[in-house]
Design a protein around this motif. Structure first.
Motif, PDB file in Angstrom:
ATOM      1  N   CYS A   1      11.424  -3.423  -3.794  1.00  0.00           N
ATOM      2  CA  CYS A   1      10.751  -4.201  -4.833  1.00  0.00           C
ATOM      3  C   CYS A   1      11.270  -3.855  -6.227  1.00  0.00           C
ATOM      4  O   CYS A   1      10.973  -4.549  -7.193  1.00  0.00           O
ATOM      5  CB  CYS A   1       9.241  -3.952  -4.768  1.00  0.00           C
ATOM      6  SG  CYS A   1       8.809  -2.227  -5.123  1.00  0.00           S
TER       7      CYS A   1
ATOM      8  N   CYS B   1       8.366   3.596  -5.050  1.00  0.00           N
ATOM      9  CA  CYS B   1       8.653   3.414  -3.620  1.00  0.00           C
ATOM     10  C   CYS B   1       9.761   4.365  -3.168  1.00  0.00           C
ATOM     11  O   CYS B   1       9.767   4.816  -2.024  1.00  0.00           O
ATOM     12  CB  CYS B   1       9.024   1.962  -3.326  1.00  0.00           C
ATOM     13  SG  CYS B   1       7.574   0.885  -3.414  1.00  0.00           S
TER      14      CYS B   1
ATOM     15  N   CYS C   1       9.640  -5.431   0.323  1.00  0.00           N
ATOM     16  CA  CYS C   1      10.016  -4.036   0.097  1.00  0.00           C
ATOM     17  C   CYS C   1       9.688  -3.236   1.355  1.00  0.00           C
ATOM     18  O   CYS C   1       8.579  -3.329   1.896  1.00  0.00           O
ATOM     19  CB  CYS C   1       9.243  -3.476  -1.099  1.00  0.00           C
ATOM     20  SG  CYS C   1       9.499  -1.716  -1.366  1.00  0.00           S
TER      21      CYS C   1
ATOM     22  N   CYS D   1       6.544  -0.654   0.248  1.00  0.00           N
ATOM     23  CA  CYS D   1       5.202  -1.093  -0.169  1.00  0.00           C
ATOM     24  C   CYS D   1       4.845  -2.504   0.298  1.00  0.00           C
ATOM     25  O   CYS D   1       3.693  -2.913   0.209  1.00  0.00           O
ATOM     26  CB  CYS D   1       5.056  -1.006  -1.692  1.00  0.00           C
ATOM     27  SG  CYS D   1       5.991  -2.283  -2.571  1.00  0.00           S
TER      28      CYS D   1
HETATM   29 ZN   LIG Z   1       8.075  -1.291  -3.147  1.00  0.00          ZN
END
Ligand SMILES: [Zn+2]
Length: 484
Positions: free
Chosen positions: A434, A439, A467, A470
């Motif tokens: 993302c 992350c 992603c 997440c």
């Molecule tokens: Zn992420």
């Protein structure tokens, strides 16, 4: 040196890669540890590898408009401070000189951790008009970064050798082209000289060079599953030009800020080379870099000695005349077996064995270093046969490294799967990202793997919509790996 046993490698590459690597570096005569922690002494056989590597890269730089220069190893603190990101980025690792002779210095001097802060102000003086651009300078030098980590020769040392190129351009396009050109030259070095196919990409924004707009990178995979950042090329935008006032008069007489780049490759390339190709017999290096490409080992009895040596020397002469780096090991006091082991340890890519049978039949036996493959060549055709064999040795090393890379890029989705995949296999995990550093942190905190690169052209490489960590929409693909 008390016995033959101590000559050989005793550690296992597979089971104890750290100690094995240190042993290969020392026993192959590449480097020794200096008395100060974090420093090494580069021995002639190690330095010869660097010189050859340098020869390739320096030649390509010069063919593409780069000139070499040399700047002082000390940088006044006030110069360093003009670019705040450089100060913040390197501050914990800078070594300072505060005293000269018996006198305290009025301004302390940094031992260069990188030279933008001393080179860019001079580019600023040298550039007046658009006709002076692009301006390209490179220097081969050492830099110092006072890291507190364990010393690993060529991979992690406080002082290391490298080249750093610095360029100024009229506009973004020209500077970006420069950034890519240097990245491609680094890629070419890995492909054509080091026999190590790399991955090419850019660093995530939170991991780029301090002050850079974009940091591009080539990454190469080590046999233990970790990635080595093999070289970087930075597009610096106008931030350094602003800090050091690199402006030029354009065609319309308007003053404009230049766009700048910097790019560097260090002797880590040697570390990656040694670690990748070498084995439990010692050093393995491709013929492109080997100080000796061929060693001829004569095998004789008392009564055949003169004939064998004369024959072997004829082969040596023919090869040397054809430009092959060849050595005839005619030492009387060592037997052939000892010589085989010694040159295997030192990484000579091809051995030629010559005994009474070869003399009689007009032949020579060629033995490839990486795998012991033997072939018999005619004496008349020995130069061509050696030429082919050296190419074959290179191809074998490349193929092994390529196979390892291909087998070790895996896709994973979801935090658990990413952690599990890297934990089990090492290598690269390719997943959606993302763009949020958090992350990466989640993975890093668990298994010390980070995003070593994202592809340069995201559209060409879409793997996941979400992603991998997440689940939010992915903006790019990311390659996670543990790294040196
Ligand atoms: Zn992420």
């Amino acid at each position: 040196m008390s016995g033959e046993q101590e000559l050989g490698i005793t550690e296992s590459k597979e089971h104890n890669p750290g100690d094995w690597y240190a042993e290969v570096v020392q026993k192959a005569g590449l480097a020794d540890y200096a008395p100060m922690g974090g420093f090494i002494v580069t021995r002639p056989r190690g330095y010869a590898l660097w010189e050859r590597l340098q020869g390739y890269l320096d030649g390509w730089f010069k063919e593409t408009g780069v000139q070499n220069a040399y700047f002082p190893m000390f940088i006044p603190e006030s110069y360093l401070e003009r670019e705040k990101d450089i100060v913040e980025g390197f501050d914990p690792e800078v070594a300072w000189v505060t005293q000269g002779g018996h006198d305290e210095l009025e301004e302390r001097l940094a031992v260069r951790p990188t030279s933008e802060s001393i080179i860019t102000p001079f580019i600023s003086q040298w550039v007046r008009s658009h006709r002076d651009l692009p301006m390209r300078v490179n220097q081969w030098c050492s830099v110092v970064r006072w890291e507190a980590t364990e010393t690993k020769p060529f991979i992690r040392t406080k002082e290391f050798l490298w080249q750093e190129g610095h360029t100024a351009h009229r506009d973004h396009e020209s500077a970006w082209e420069e950034t890519m050109l240097r990245l491609e030259q680094y890629e070419r070095l890995y492909e054509d000289v080091l026999a190590l196919p790399p991955l090419k990409g850019r660093k995530p924004p939170h991991d780029k060079f301090p002050g850079a707009h974009t940091t591009t990178t080539v990454e190469t995979l080590m046999p233990d599953g970790k990635s080595v950042q093999a070289a970087t090329s930075h597009y610096l935008g106008t931030s350094f030009a602003e800090a050091y006032d690199v402006a030029y008069a354009d065609e319309d007489e308007e003053e404009r800020l230049a766009n700048t780049t910097s790019w560097g490759l260090s002797w880590r390339a040697l570390g990656a080379l040694i670690m990748s190709h070498s084995d439990d017999q010692g050093l393995v290096v491709p013929p492109t870099l080997a100080p000796d490409q061929v060693v001829i080992v004569p095998i004789w009895q008392e009564e055949t000695r003169d004939a064998v040596l004369e024959y072997a020397d004829g082969i040596r002469e023919a090869l040397a005349g054809a430009g092959v780096r060849v050595r005839l090991d005619d030492r009387d006091q060592r037997n052939p077996g000892f010589k085989y082991n010694e040159w295997e340890l030192k990484g000579v890519p091809l051995r030629i064995e010559v005994g009474p049978n070869e003399v009689e039949d007009g032949e020579a036996t060629l033995v490839h270093r990486p795998d012991g493959e033997r072939e018999v060549a005619d004496r008349e055709g020995v130069v061509d046969a050696v030429d082919d064999a050296l190419d074959t040795v290179y191809a074998k090393l490349y193929a092994a490294a390529e196979e390892r890379l291909e087998e070790n890029v895996r896709e994973a989705h979801g935090r658990g799967e990413i952690l599990g995949t890297i934990g089990r296999h090492g290598g690269y995990v390719k997943t959606g990202w993302c763009g949020d550093e958090a992350c990466e942190t989640e993975i890093k905190d668990e298994i010390a793997a980070e995003i070593v690169m994202v592809p340069l052209d995201d559209d060409a490489d879409p793997v996941h919509e979400d992603c991998g960590v997440c689940g939010a929409p992915a903006t790019t693909t990311a390659y996670f790996a543990q790294s040196y």
